[in-house]
Write a protein that holds these residues in place. Structure first.
Motif, short mmCIF file in Angstrom:
data_model
loop_
_atom_site.label_atom_id
_atom_site.label_comp_id
_atom_site.label_asym_id
_atom_site.label_seq_id
_atom_site.Cartn_x
_atom_site.Cartn_y
_atom_site.Cartn_z
N MET A 5 0.79 -1.27 -0.07
CA MET A 5 -0.10 0.11 0.06
C MET A 5 0.87 1.34 0.02
SD MET A 5 0.69 -0.75 3.30
CE MET A 5 -0.33 -1.34 4.74
N LEU A 6 0.32 2.22 -0.56
CA LEU A 6 1.14 3.50 -0.41
C LEU A 6 1.46 3.89 0.82
CD1 LEU A 6 -0.65 5.68 -3.41
CD2 LEU A 6 1.16 3.76 -3.71
N GLY A 7 2.34 4.51 1.08
CA GLY A 7 2.73 4.84 2.63
C GLY A 7 3.20 3.88 3.35
N GLY A 8 3.45 2.60 2.89
CA GLY A 8 3.99 1.43 3.71
C GLY A 8 5.31 1.30 3.92
N LEU A 9 6.06 1.40 2.59
CA LEU A 9 7.37 1.14 2.59
C LEU A 9 7.91 2.39 1.34
CD1 LEU A 9 8.26 -2.75 2.36
CD2 LEU A 9 8.83 -1.14 4.30
N PRO A 10 9.12 3.02 1.55
CA PRO A 10 9.53 3.85 0.66
C PRO A 10 10.11 3.08 -0.37
CG PRO A 10 11.30 3.57 2.41
CD PRO A 10 10.07 2.59 2.83
N ASP A 11 10.30 3.74 -1.53
CA ASP A 11 11.00 3.46 -2.74
C ASP A 11 10.50 2.49 -3.44
OD1 ASP A 11 14.06 4.60 -0.96
OD2 ASP A 11 12.75 5.68 -2.18
N GLN A 12 9.25 2.13 -3.47
CA GLN A 12 8.89 0.79 -4.07
C GLN A 12 8.63 0.90 -5.49
OE1 GLN A 12 7.56 -1.89 -2.08
NE2 GLN A 12 9.25 -0.98 -1.14
N ILE A 13 8.72 -0.14 -6.31
CA ILE A 13 8.54 -0.19 -7.58
C ILE A 13 7.42 -1.08 -7.65
CG2 ILE A 13 9.50 -0.97 -9.75
CD1 ILE A 13 11.38 1.41 -8.60
N TYR A 14 6.42 -0.56 -8.56
CA TYR A 14 5.34 -1.05 -8.88
C TYR A 14 5.09 -1.77 -10.29
CZ TYR A 14 3.65 0.76 -4.43
OH TYR A 14 3.47 0.99 -3.13
N LYS A 15 4.89 -3.01 -10.23
CA LYS A 15 5.11 -3.86 -11.65
C LYS A 15 3.65 -3.96 -12.39
CE LYS A 15 9.49 -5.73 -10.63
NZ LYS A 15 9.83 -6.92 -9.82
N ASP A 16 3.65 -3.58 -13.71
CA ASP A 16 2.36 -3.89 -14.50
C ASP A 16 2.17 -5.17 -14.81
OD1 ASP A 16 2.89 -0.90 -16.68
OD2 ASP A 16 2.02 -1.02 -14.79
N GLU A 17 0.81 -5.58 -14.91
CA GLU A 17 0.46 -6.85 -15.37
C GLU A 17 -0.37 -6.39 -16.54
OE1 GLU A 17 2.43 -9.68 -13.10
OE2 GLU A 17 1.39 -9.85 -14.90
N ARG A 18 -0.65 -7.47 -17.51
CA ARG A 18 -1.56 -7.21 -18.39
C ARG A 18 -2.22 -8.46 -19.10
NH1 ARG A 18 2.92 -5.08 -20.60
NH2 ARG A 18 2.35 -2.99 -20.44
N ILE A 19 -3.80 -7.88 -19.55
CA ILE A 19 -4.18 -8.97 -19.98
C ILE A 19 -5.30 -8.36 -21.27
CG2 ILE A 19 -4.71 -10.58 -17.98
CD1 ILE A 19 -7.42 -9.26 -17.67
N ASN A 20 -5.60 -9.46 -22.14
CA ASN A 20 -6.53 -8.88 -23.25
C ASN A 20 -7.88 -9.08 -22.89
OD1 ASN A 20 -3.71 -9.58 -24.66
ND2 ASN A 20 -4.97 -8.33 -26.22
N LEU A 21 -8.59 -8.08 -23.22
CA LEU A 21 -10.23 -8.21 -23.12
C LEU A 21 -10.76 -8.26 -24.47
CD1 LEU A 21 -10.49 -5.82 -20.01
CD2 LEU A 21 -10.50 -8.26 -20.03
N GLU A 22 -12.24 -8.55 -24.33
CA GLU A 22 -12.85 -8.72 -25.60
C GLU A 22 -14.21 -8.03 -25.43
OE1 GLU A 22 -11.17 -13.12 -26.99
OE2 GLU A 22 -13.31 -12.76 -25.98
N GLU A 23 -14.71 -7.75 -26.58
CA GLU A 23 -16.24 -7.04 -26.49
C GLU A 23 -17.00 -7.87 -25.67
OE1 GLU A 23 -18.03 -6.81 -30.44
OE2 GLU A 23 -19.61 -5.75 -29.70
#
Lengths: 105, 282
Positions: free
Chosen positions: B177-195
């Protein structure tokens, strides 16, 4: 309702939490955990805890920071499945680990 | 006699001063609520395809839940949902701080992970000083490529219902969570969605709503409810969820802030792709 049972033995302070740790009970938690009795280790036992919300997580982290600043070892134990999942999601375990604490069953 | 009169007059003044303070506080809280409601529940962004919508209902007059949209280039949109620790006025003040950090970060970052990294860098010191934190989930939706990119700072993943009404478990996105630890790097995940896929972002006020027996709403009730309603418009789904929660809690006072954001996937935007293609400009 919240109760914190304090057991002090061999320089270890065990704080056994029972009931609900939320917005309405955090002041009571702070009051009951203000003194750490010169312990060199604090163990937070959640075995009897029924529910905690974000404010409850906040005071647990405050206690963790306090022990870290005073070079007191810190351990969390007795988490049920739901609490474990909440702590895992918000990142409490990472914070505990980063500060040299432990999480046990 | 004079002394008794003075006591009486002072007592009268004391009561009046207290009443005035009460009235002032009430007025200011309502003004603060007005500000928050306008900032939170403003106009919905228009997507080139599909729709996005959100609503936040504080447990008290004002609260600490947050959601926001930030339009990006080429029809893309950045979405964020968050939950400040605590409730009421203190949480609402930090919600405004979080909103500012998001909008500044969103302007300059490439993806949700970078956005959260920038937000944590901006907010960590203040949140630590205040003994608070914010859980956030941030996502980029690209209706052109139909890619959903996301990152989490301690917040639950959204529920995703596929067009065939099956729930999809997206890859986990872990982050403190924001404010939990300093200097955090947050990573992206991705998925494809459909109509006709449907994404439901939410805060824990929904799954932790309780009835008179103390039972919680939980995912067990939420997911079937979403499946049942996923073919409706975003605003109809919002109303449906609110009604279901109200029926479940049986008139009990709302315990926690409730926020939901809905993304409905429309057809692929081939028109946008053409418009932005370098080959077409001349």
């Amino acid at each position: 309702m919240l109760d914190v049972k304090r057991t002090y033995k061999d320089m270890e302070l065990i704080l056994a939490i029972s009931g609900i740790l939320d917005y309405s009970t955090v002041q009571e938690f702070n009051r009951q955990t203000e003194s750490l009795q010169d312990a060199d280790k604090v163990i937070l036992d959640f075995s009897e805890m029924e529910f905690l919300d974000s404010t409850g997580i906040g005071v647990v982290l405050d206690l963790l920071h306090r022990t870290f600043e005073n070079e007191i070892a810190f351990e969390i134990t007795g988490l049920n499945e739901v609490a474990r999942e909440v702590f895992d999601t918000v990142g409490v375990f990472e914070i505990v680990n980063a500060m040299g604490g432990r999480v046990t069953s | 006699m004079r002394f008794r009169n003075e006591i009486y007059q002072n007592h009268e003044k004391g009561v009046t001063a207290m009443d005035e303070m009460d009235a002032t506080l009430k007025r200011e809280i309502h003004l603060a609520r007005n500000i928050q409601m306008k900032l939170l529940n403003g106009a919905k962004p228009k997507l080139p395809s599909g729709e996005v919508s959100g609503v936040s209902i504080p447990a008290r007059l004002i609260g600490g839940d947050y959601f926001d949209f930030y339009p990006l280039t080429n029809g893309k949109i950045r979405i964020i949902i968050g939950d400040v620790m605590g409730k009421g006025i203190p949480a609402a003040m930090l919600m405004i701080l979080t909103r500012g950090a998001f909008r500044s970060a969103a302007e300059a970052t490439k993806g949700p992970g970078e956005t959260l990294t920038a937000m944590n860098n901006a907010l960590y010191s203040d949140l630590r000083t205040l003994g608070s934190f914010v859980t956030v989930f941030c996502a980029d939706w690209d209706p052109n490529a139909q890619i959903f990119t996301y990152a989490s700072g301690g917040h639950n993943l959204p529920v995703i219902i596929r067009r065939n009404f099956e729930p999809l478990e997206p890859p986990a996105a872990k982050g403190v969570m924001l404010g939990g630890l300093p200097d955090q790097i947050y990573k992206d995940e991705r998925i494809n969605l459909e109509e006709d896929d449907f994404v439901f972002f939410y805060t824990d006020g929904i799954v932790e709503a309780q009835n008179r027996e103390g039972a919680m709403f939980k995912h067990d009730r939420l997911v079937p409810l979403l499946i049942e309603n996923c073919h409706k418009s975003a605003s109809e789904i919002e109303v449906g969820i609110e009604k279901a929660l109200s029926a479940f809690t049986e008139g009990l006072p709302q315990k926690d802030d409730i926020t939901m954001v809905i993304l409905k996937v429309g057809p692929e935007c081939t028109e946008i792709a053409s418009y932005n293609s370098p080959l077409m400009s001349s």
